[in-house]
Design a protein around this motif. Structure first.
Motif, PDB file in Angstrom:
ATOM      1  N   PHE A   2       0.937  -1.380  -0.313  1.00  0.00           N
ATOM      2  CA  PHE A   2       0.124  -0.269  -0.228  1.00  0.00           C
ATOM      3  C   PHE A   2       0.748   1.304   0.111  1.00  0.00           C
ATOM      4  O   PHE A   2       2.100   1.464   0.979  1.00  0.00           O
ATOM      5  CB  PHE A   2      -0.771   0.076   1.129  1.00  0.00           C
ATOM      6  N   GLU A  42      -7.585  -6.696   2.464  1.00  0.00           N
ATOM      7  CA  GLU A  42      -7.765  -5.193   3.485  1.00  0.00           C
ATOM      8  C   GLU A  42      -7.119  -4.478   2.738  1.00  0.00           C
ATOM      9  O   GLU A  42      -7.949  -3.380   3.057  1.00  0.00           O
ATOM     10  CB  GLU A  42      -6.852  -5.440   4.590  1.00  0.00           C
ATOM     11  N   VAL A  43      -5.776  -4.586   2.626  1.00  0.00           N
ATOM     12  CA  VAL A  43      -5.628  -2.936   1.774  1.00  0.00           C
ATOM     13  C   VAL A  43      -6.180  -2.436   0.430  1.00  0.00           C
ATOM     14  O   VAL A  43      -6.772  -1.264   0.655  1.00  0.00           O
ATOM     15  CB  VAL A  43      -4.445  -3.689   0.803  1.00  0.00           C
ATOM     16  N   THR A  97      -8.796   4.050  -1.922  1.00  0.00           N
ATOM     17  CA  THR A  97      -8.071   2.746  -2.273  1.00  0.00           C
ATOM     18  C   THR A  97      -7.807   3.268  -3.351  1.00  0.00           C
ATOM     19  O   THR A  97      -9.394   2.860  -4.677  1.00  0.00           O
ATOM     20  CB  THR A  97      -7.984   2.002  -1.922  1.00  0.00           C
ATOM     21  N   SER A 125      -9.359  -2.359   0.352  1.00  0.00           N
ATOM     22  CA  SER A 125     -11.114  -2.365   0.862  1.00  0.00           C
ATOM     23  C   SER A 125     -11.195  -0.630   1.671  1.00  0.00           C
ATOM     24  O   SER A 125     -11.639  -0.557   2.660  1.00  0.00           O
ATOM     25  CB  SER A 125     -11.257  -2.819   1.975  1.00  0.00           C
ATOM     26  N   ARG A 126      -9.472  -0.419   1.486  1.00  0.00           N
ATOM     27  CA  ARG A 126      -9.447   0.804   2.786  1.00  0.00           C
ATOM     28  C   ARG A 126      -9.943   2.143   1.756  1.00  0.00           C
ATOM     29  O   ARG A 126      -9.821   2.188   0.892  1.00  0.00           O
ATOM     30  CB  ARG A 126      -7.743   1.116   2.557  1.00  0.00           C
ATOM     31  N   PRO A 127     -10.501   3.201   2.763  1.00  0.00           N
ATOM     32  CA  PRO A 127     -11.211   4.224   1.376  1.00  0.00           C
ATOM     33  C   PRO A 127      -9.997   4.886   1.614  1.00  0.00           C
ATOM     34  O   PRO A 127      -8.811   5.309   1.355  1.00  0.00           O
ATOM     35  CB  PRO A 127     -11.697   5.075   2.985  1.00  0.00           C
ATOM     36  N   GLY A 182       0.475  -5.512   3.597  1.00  0.00           N
ATOM     37  CA  GLY A 182      -0.575  -6.469   4.136  1.00  0.00           C
ATOM     38  C   GLY A 182      -1.408  -7.042   3.149  1.00  0.00           C
ATOM     39  O   GLY A 182      -0.763  -7.654   2.461  1.00  0.00           O
ATOM     40  N   ARG A 204      -1.932  -1.516  -4.247  1.00  0.00           N
ATOM     41  CA  ARG A 204      -2.858  -0.186  -3.920  1.00  0.00           C
ATOM     42  C   ARG A 204      -1.853   1.033  -3.340  1.00  0.00           C
ATOM     43  O   ARG A 204      -1.342   0.810  -2.854  1.00  0.00           O
ATOM     44  CB  ARG A 204      -4.034  -0.878  -3.071  1.00  0.00           C
ATOM     45  N   ARG A 263      -2.497   5.553  -2.293  1.00  0.00           N
ATOM     46  CA  ARG A 263      -3.423   6.158  -2.746  1.00  0.00           C
ATOM     47  C   ARG A 263      -2.575   8.039  -2.776  1.00  0.00           C
ATOM     48  O   ARG A 263      -1.709   7.932  -2.768  1.00  0.00           O
ATOM     49  CB  ARG A 263      -3.811   6.361  -1.318  1.00  0.00           C
ATOM     50  N   GLU A 266       3.418   0.835   3.176  1.00  0.00           N
ATOM     51  CA  GLU A 266       2.777  -0.139   4.012  1.00  0.00           C
ATOM     52  C   GLU A 266       2.517  -1.987   3.425  1.00  0.00           C
ATOM     53  O   GLU A 266       2.503  -1.216   2.598  1.00  0.00           O
ATOM     54  CB  GLU A 266       1.607  -0.058   5.075  1.00  0.00           C
ATOM     55  N   ASP A 295       1.160   5.150  -0.183  1.00  0.00           N
ATOM     56  CA  ASP A 295       0.543   6.125   0.354  1.00  0.00           C
ATOM     57  C   ASP A 295       1.019   7.376  -0.302  1.00  0.00           C
ATOM     58  O   ASP A 295       1.876   8.733   0.030  1.00  0.00           O
ATOM     59  CB  ASP A 295      -0.398   6.309   1.546  1.00  0.00           C
TER      60      ASP A 295
END
Lengths: 186, 257
Positions: free
Chosen positions: A9, A151-152, A158, A154-156, A147, A176, A178, A145, A11
């Motif tokens: 993930f 789970e990754v 993303t 489904s993060r808002p 994970g 993924r 952000r 990160e 960001d």
């Protein structure tokens, strides 16, 4: 198909292009002066006045359908059943560089002095000891990160596709992002 | 840039050797099937096929970072296109050896069967070697122009071999024209697909390539052209080699992630 898929993930709203992750990766993998398993790239886009720029730290995406595993003639690549990490065995590599052609992300890197290719292996030795890859543990802004992919994903906020990133359907990368809102809308 | 380009010279050798060998196999097989009287020429051309393939495969090993481990390249057959290409090339090489032997000792008997087999395996090898370059990591290659280029080169080499085997002039001319048309079409498709960066780099090369492959049919069709056949034999292979180097260079120059 592996039972579980680890994913990155990234960001981009936090990344400041300090390249600490690049240096940490180089140090952990002893990858020498030529190879950069992890690269921080700057992407720009939009039209005035709605321009944007963001940084992405990208290495191997440990794809769900990795082209390197399919196409390496020497079977130097394998995908771990336990966590979906795509591992490359340099001892099996014959230095044909075909993986550097088939990978849409430029992850495998060839070193002429060694005569073989290597790539990010997600620091599997450290991972198996319960630790984190060098890039994740070194980032001062926690912009990278790892994970579970579910789970990754489904993060808002993303996204899977960003501007100039190769089409995800090619190999279904386990990464993924952000990114700034303007980049999402572009 | 040039260092990157000449690093790929072994691949130029391999792909052109496969296409040349396939063209020669088809030409000599056609001659054998027609029970051509030019048996010495057919024997000579047919026995060169094996040597060309051996040279091509041997030189291609120099492309590897670890040539002594080349045997590992068969490990991912048939899933890997590269492994498949290597297996087919190996089968083609073996078949061509026996084909040459049959031409020497059993003219037009066993040779016909082996010739047909060699030609079919050769065509399959050309096809698969074209597929090897259809990769997502090199957008400029991920298109049909490569297959067209490989087919065009094979046809041109076949036509030259037909001339050597003294197969009827019109058959060779038709095959040659088809080959040149395919090469020109592949160049056009390449140009349309190329980015501005690749076009700036490849413009002069492409012009040189098109002039070289265009000269052969003009010289062939122009009656009493001075040194026509000799210049044609020189210019067409030069044009094809230029095109192959251009193909490999474009991937280095073109955008990659």
């Amino acid at each position: 198909m592996s039972q579980r898929q680890i994913a990155f993930f990234v960001d981009a709203t936090r990344c400041v292009n300090c390249k600490t992750c690049e240096v940490a990766c180089k140090d952990a993998n002893d990858s020498g002066p030529v190879r950069r398993f992890r690269r921080v790239r700057t992407f720009e886009g939009g039209e005035f006045p709605n321009v944007f720029a963001f940084n992405l730290s990208v290495a191997c995406n440990h794809c769900e359908d990795p082209a390197c595993v399919r196409q390496c003639p020497a079977r130097a690549y394998s995908k771990r059943e336990s966590d979906g990490v795509v591992v490359q065995d340099p001892e099996k590599c014959i230095g044909c560089r075909y993986c550097t052609w088939v990978c849409p992300y430029g992850a495998p890197q060839y070193d002429e002095s060694e005569g073989r290719v290597r790539k990010c292996n997600l620091c599997v030795e450290e991972l198996d000891r319960g630790g984190s890859p060098a890039c994740v543990s070194s980032c001062p802004l926690r912009a990278i990160e790892i994970g579970d992919l579910d789970e990754v994903a489904s993060r808002p906020g993303t996204v899977m596709q960003v501007v100039n990133f190769p089409d995800p359907s090619l190999s279904r990368p386990s990464i993924r992002f952000r990114v700034p809102k303007e980049a999402r809308d572009a | 840039m040039l260092k990157h380009l000449f690093r790929e010279t072994p691949l130029v050798f391999l792909t052109l050797a496969i296409q040349l060998a396939t063209g020669m196999a088809i030409a000599t097989t056609v001659a054998a099937l027609e029970n051509q009287a030019a048996i010495q020429e057919v024997r000579l051309v047919g026995n060169f096929i094996f040597s060309i393939l051996v040279v091509g495969v041997s030189v291609s090993l120099l492309h590897l970072g670890r040539p002594l481990s080349a045997w590992r390249a068969l490990s991912n057959f048939p899933r890997s296109r590269l492994s498949l290409e290597i297996v087919l090339t190996s089968i083609f090489t073996v078949l061509s050896f026996f084909y040459g032997w049959a031409l020497l000792w059993h003219p037009y008997g066993l040779a016909k069967l082996l010739g047909i087999a060699s030609s079919l395996v050769g065509l399959a090898t050309v096809f698969v070697s074209g597929l090897v370059y259809r990769v997502e990591g090199r957008p400029i290659w991920n298109s049909n122009w490569i297959m067209l280029s490989f087919a065009g080169s094979t046809a041109c080499f076949c036509a030259m071999a037909m001339e050597a085997c003294r197969i009827h002039y019109k058959v060779a001319a038709i095959v040659l024209t088809g080959g040149v048309v395919m090469l020109i079409a592949s160049s056009a498709l390449f140009w349309f697909r190329a980015s501005d960066q690749v076009r700036r780099f490849s413009g002069p090369w492409l012009v040189a390539h098109l002039i070289s492959i265009g000269i052969f049919p003009v010289l062939l069709l122009t009656p009493n052209a001075p040194f026509g056949p000799l210049l044609a034999i020189i210019f067409l292979p030069v044009g094809i080699v230029l095109g192959r180097y251009l193909m490999l260079a474009a991937a280095e120059v073109g955008p990659k992630f």
